[in-house]
Design a protein around this motif. Structure first.
Motif, short mmCIF file in Angstrom:
data_model
loop_
_atom_site.label_atom_id
_atom_site.label_comp_id
_atom_site.label_asym_id
_atom_site.label_seq_id
_atom_site.Cartn_x
_atom_site.Cartn_y
_atom_site.Cartn_z
N LEU A 85 0.87 -1.16 0.00
CA LEU A 85 0.00 0.00 0.00
C LEU A 85 0.91 1.22 0.00
O LEU A 85 1.90 1.25 0.74
N VAL A 86 0.59 2.22 -0.81
CA VAL A 86 1.46 3.38 -0.97
C VAL A 86 0.68 4.67 -0.74
O VAL A 86 -0.41 4.84 -1.29
N LEU A 87 1.24 5.55 0.06
CA LEU A 87 0.73 6.90 0.25
C LEU A 87 1.71 7.83 -0.45
O LEU A 87 2.83 8.03 0.03
N TYR A 88 1.32 8.37 -1.59
CA TYR A 88 2.21 9.21 -2.39
C TYR A 88 2.16 10.65 -1.91
O TYR A 88 1.10 11.23 -1.77
N TYR A 89 3.35 11.25 -1.67
CA TYR A 89 3.40 12.66 -1.31
C TYR A 89 4.16 13.48 -2.34
O TYR A 89 4.25 14.70 -2.23
N GLU A 90 4.70 12.85 -3.36
CA GLU A 90 5.29 13.53 -4.53
C GLU A 90 4.73 12.85 -5.77
O GLU A 90 4.33 11.69 -5.73
N HIS A 91 4.74 13.56 -6.89
CA HIS A 91 4.30 12.95 -8.14
C HIS A 91 5.31 11.90 -8.58
O HIS A 91 6.52 12.15 -8.53
N VAL A 92 4.82 10.75 -9.00
CA VAL A 92 5.68 9.74 -9.60
C VAL A 92 5.15 9.49 -11.01
O VAL A 92 3.97 9.59 -11.26
N GLY A 93 6.05 9.19 -11.89
CA GLY A 93 5.67 8.92 -13.28
C GLY A 93 4.98 7.57 -13.40
O GLY A 93 4.77 6.85 -12.43
N TYR A 94 4.67 7.23 -14.62
CA TYR A 94 3.98 5.97 -14.92
C TYR A 94 4.88 4.77 -14.59
O TYR A 94 6.06 4.76 -14.95
N PHE A 95 4.31 3.81 -13.90
CA PHE A 95 4.97 2.54 -13.64
C PHE A 95 3.95 1.42 -13.80
O PHE A 95 2.81 1.56 -13.35
N ARG A 96 4.38 0.33 -14.43
CA ARG A 96 3.54 -0.86 -14.46
C ARG A 96 3.39 -1.35 -13.03
O ARG A 96 4.35 -1.35 -12.27
N GLY A 97 2.19 -1.74 -12.68
CA GLY A 97 1.94 -2.26 -11.34
C GLY A 97 1.32 -1.28 -10.38
O GLY A 97 0.82 -1.68 -9.33
N ILE A 98 1.34 0.04 -10.69
CA ILE A 98 0.67 1.02 -9.84
C ILE A 98 -0.83 0.98 -10.14
O ILE A 98 -1.24 1.05 -11.30
#
Length: 125
Positions: A85-98
């Protein structure tokens, strides 16, 4: 509770020492499979200066979701390859599996959590 999440989403709380952050889980199958596991107490750590992540005890279903996505700050995600489980606090680009499964409401409270911390995710009334 019915197996279907309401169209507006399912309200949750993320509680840890000193704060409770509210959020909303979407109605996709991956979010619903997380809802079925709640409440959960998880151990989070920082990853890459962009997200807090915690390993889940059981994998979430990927039925009907895209094979990958990107994530903006305030996104609750599931990273399938790591079963986390991920709580994103910065933008991340496209990744397979998200897989995007919801949002949370207080960026500062998550960003300010240093090192490892324990949080309990539960349904909100």
């Amino acid at each position: 509770m019915s197996a279907e999440a309401p169209a507006a989403g399912t309200p949750i709380s993320i509680s840890f020492v000193g704060a409770t952050v509210t959020g909303t889980l979407s109605g996709n199958a991956t979010a619903r499979s997380l809802i079925d596991q709640l409440p959960l107490t998880l151990s989070f750590s920082d990853y890459g200066g962009q997200e807090k992540l915690a390993e889940l005890p059981e994998p979430l279903t990927l039925d009907g979701v895209p094979s990958g996505d990107d994530a903006d700050p305030l996104t609750i995600g599931y990273y399938a390859p790591g079963q986390v489980l991920v709580l994103y606090y910065e933008h991340v680009g496209y990744f397979r599996g998200i897989v995007r499964i919801g949002t949370f409401d207080d960026l500062a409270a998550i960003l300010d959590r240093g090192g490892r911390f324990t949080a309990t995710l539960s349904l909100s009334a």
